[in-house]
Scaffold this motif. Sequence first.
Motif, PDB file in Angstrom:
ATOM      1  N   PRO A   1       0.817  -1.206   0.000  1.00  0.00           N
ATOM      2  CA  PRO A   1       0.000   0.000   0.000  1.00  0.00           C
ATOM      3  C   PRO A   1       0.857   1.265   0.000  1.00  0.00           C
TER       4      PRO A   1
ATOM      5  N   ASP B   1      -0.979   1.693  -5.985  1.00  0.00           N
ATOM      6  CA  ASP B   1      -2.085   1.784  -5.024  1.00  0.00           C
ATOM      7  C   ASP B   1      -2.868   3.079  -5.219  1.00  0.00           C
TER       8      ASP B   1
ATOM      9  N   VAL C   1     -12.930  -3.567  -4.183  1.00  0.00           N
ATOM     10  CA  VAL C   1     -12.273  -3.809  -2.906  1.00  0.00           C
ATOM     11  C   VAL C   1     -10.790  -4.052  -3.161  1.00  0.00           C
TER      12      VAL C   1
ATOM     13  N   SER D   1      -7.029  -4.977  -2.368  1.00  0.00           N
ATOM     14  CA  SER D   1      -6.165  -5.679  -1.414  1.00  0.00           C
ATOM     15  C   SER D   1      -4.775  -5.798  -2.037  1.00  0.00           C
ATOM     16  N   TYR D   2      -3.806  -6.193  -1.211  1.00  0.00           N
ATOM     17  CA  TYR D   2      -2.416  -6.169  -1.664  1.00  0.00           C
ATOM     18  C   TYR D   2      -1.812  -7.557  -1.584  1.00  0.00           C
ATOM     19  N   LYS D   3      -1.005  -7.898  -2.570  1.00  0.00           N
ATOM     20  CA  LYS D   3      -0.273  -9.164  -2.564  1.00  0.00           C
ATOM     21  C   LYS D   3       1.155  -8.867  -2.986  1.00  0.00           C
TER      22      LYS D   3
END
Lengths: 156, 502, 319
Positions: free
Chosen positions: C41, C46, C65, C67-69
Amino acid sequence: MRADPASRDIGGMVVAAVFVLVGVLALWDTLDYADADSYVFPRTVAGSLIVFCIASIVWNLARPPDRVQRGPESTMRRVGLVIVLLVAALSMPYLGFLLSGLAAFMAIMLLAMYDPWTRARVFVYPLVGTAIVLGFYFLFNKVLLVPLPAGRLFTG
Amino acid sequence: MNSLGYLLAALTPYHVALALGGVVAGTVVGSLPGLTATMAVAVLIPVTFSMEPASALILMGAIYTGAIYGGAYAAILLNTPGTPSAIATTFDGFPMAKRGDGDLAITLACIASVCGGLVGAVFLLSLAPPLANVALAFGPVEYFWLAILGLTLISALSQGNLLKGLIGACFGLLLSCIGVAEISADVRLTFGSQTLLGGIEVVSALIGLYCVPVLIDLVATPDRHLKVEEASRGFRLREALNISWRSKFNLARSSVIGTLVGILPGAGGSIAGLVAYSEARRSSKQQERFGGGAPEGVQATESANNATVGGGFIPTLVLGIPGTPPDAVILGALLIQGVRTGPNLFTEHGSIVYVFIWGLLLATVLMLPTGLLIGRYAYRSIVTVPKAMLVPTVAFMTLIGTYSIRNSVSDVVIMTILGVLGWVLGRFGFSASPIVLGLILGSIAEQGFVQGWIIGAAADNLWGQFFGRPISLGIFAFILLSLFSPLLLNRLRVKREFARAD
Amino acid sequence: MFTSKKRGIFTALAAALALTASVASAEYPEKPISYVIPFGPGGESDITARHQQAFFKKKFGQDLVISYKPGGGGAVGWSQLNDMPGDGYNIMGINLPHIIVKPLQKDVGFKTDELALIYMFHYTPDAVVVSDDSPFKTLQDVIDHAKSNPGKITFSGSGKGTANHLAQVTFDKLAGVKTTYVAFKGTGASVTALLGNQVTGQWGYTSVGAKHADKVRLLAVAMEQRHPRFPDVPTFKELGFDIVSGAYRGIAVPNSTPENVREKLSSMIGQINADPAFKQKMENDGFALVDVDYKGMKAFMDEKRQAYVAAAKEAGVIK
């Protein structure tokens, strides 16, 4: 405190020897890096690791420190815990997080149980455990929006 | 608007509610290993779209500061630092909890965190623009030496001997190389495994190396996790206040160290607590108590790491350079709102910055009552829950927490394996802290070294690059001091004991 | 851990099940869409996704939605993309040149062609940046100095084999100079080095000029036309160097996603791009919008691949 030759730190020396191998393995891996920037650091570190390990072994042979006494312990339960954690991690993508986590929770509860299983405990513990797992699952998946694995075996 | 006006704007019921809610949520988040302030703040970004920038900042800042304090619970009660900044809290916090003083340790941590948080916020309020230059004065070489300093501090501090500490540190540095290299993009030390491609994530390594060994030992014996006193002793607030007053210099020094080291982007947050801890130990008259449950150790780390909150905001707000990962998220949220950071922010947008800083101060003060209450609850539950419930709950938390950091199953596998490794190594006197610090500081050291080398080579002045810059030399002197002072002290002590034996 | 073949079978089964269940309905999207960013993030990937997030909700009534990987410079996320259900409710951010250069360096768990790209929505143009007090006022100043002092000029930049690095290599070649590239971890660290005068200049992005407007100066931008936020900064083309480059960002779906969903998603992203308010926000941050939709993707990728591979060979990051 006087040193006793019988209590030489054998374990420490074995670990140091293993780390020498780790260092050699790392050095071998650096041989096929494309970029000079990427091997300078790991080579230096692996070299230092080997030097410190050899120094530590020599130091140990020169003046042995004392050992710590340990009480009776259950190795079985230890190994059991580690296996449960690993199985839970590896089964997660297939069973889904909820099922793996719930199963792991119950298995570890059995491993950590030293008190007798009274009738009340047989009912209450699994119930509370399920509530805890569901609670955390809800917190992470629904509130914090963490995409926990759903399990390929069941979902589309 | 003058500063009183900003203060009043921060004290509206809406802002007080945000600060209160933020601190409570942050404390809970921080107390769960694997839930980080970064995640909590990132989840809130969509919520802040509809808020005023100052209000959004207050909410996110309150969560951040609460989370840093909440990290003390797991560090003290479970020997598990939830973030790198709480590593040194485990050194004395867990021994205190073991001997039945966990409640006291948590109350001390709360007071220290509030002190540190206040000092950091006051620096942010009064001296942010000039202090931000500290962040710019540190070039690649300075970061390299700083990382090496962190490693020598931890090697010298950790129990066992210095050589074992250094071996652990080197091993940690090697671990940090695993995966796709951050700069050169080479794939290193994965030995063909996809699991290792993403490298070893720091927080999952923390959970593995600190928490799993505790669990492994917990299941092995029927003994209670922590020693319990029968009678309830309340918060032990009076006792804690007395101890805090006695070590007011320690608190002040650690808070200032935390603020200043916290200004350094990237490295600051991780090692501020460590530097404060080793300074507290150095200046103590009873050094041997450190590591065995000295309250001063907990106080030093906890005040320093909460001071890094204010310290980290300094480069974030003044330069637009985030000091820590949560700062990066907060900065991103501000950008989305169209707020530009920079020196202008302080002069032209005072209504955002100063209202936020007063809000941060408010949140820090609110942390005292809420922190004491939540801490008491955390302590009671860890102490009273039967082992057959405590172990699976903590184990489940390590699973869900580790997964959630990067949404990665690989990290869970790596966490478990590191846990076993940490347990085995611990049996032979190799402590986890140097390994973890090596892992954290490895990339900082490597990048600093490689960049310094390239810049030095371009200027035909490698020696001057590494040994010719004043800040570098200062850090280098500290490294020598921390490497050789334990050896010297040891020699003195041995001599004294021999003299006594004769 | 698991072989990718096995994974493939599972996903195919899952996808088949999913398709019959959800996609056919005309109301798509009827639930929140998960948007995975393969980085941490707070970075540009982002921030730009967050910009889209607000407009997506407004236009289509459903949440994106995020999200982070993170891990492996994006490789961890991309290598898992095709394991996700292809039901139209899973999308992932992708970045150029990363997805072209990385798989050519080593086995990073995915191949460029395996990714189903549906839209490129913006790029962050490369730019030469110097600090405010730098003696270099124009790009020509830099070239002159570099000619008389080969190798002495140091440029910070984000990573190796990246847009910054490839632009530096291309520029050195076109201008006939030799400069030293110092790779940092991300743009934030490379700007810090510039502001602290650790390096002569920076191969950065137009977004650096927007974010640090009062501290830095752009000397040239790698765009076809001048950036609306920096009307006084010339393009490389105006100065005689054919460099139009930067970090492109787009969106990919699991390759089990059916064609009609891909087209639908592609046109939805396009609608967000067409919103003047979105354009305004993005340009204020120094980004530049591009519109490469699902149909135009192949031609775009073929062209980019050629240029990036040539530059990466020149830079020595691939053999």
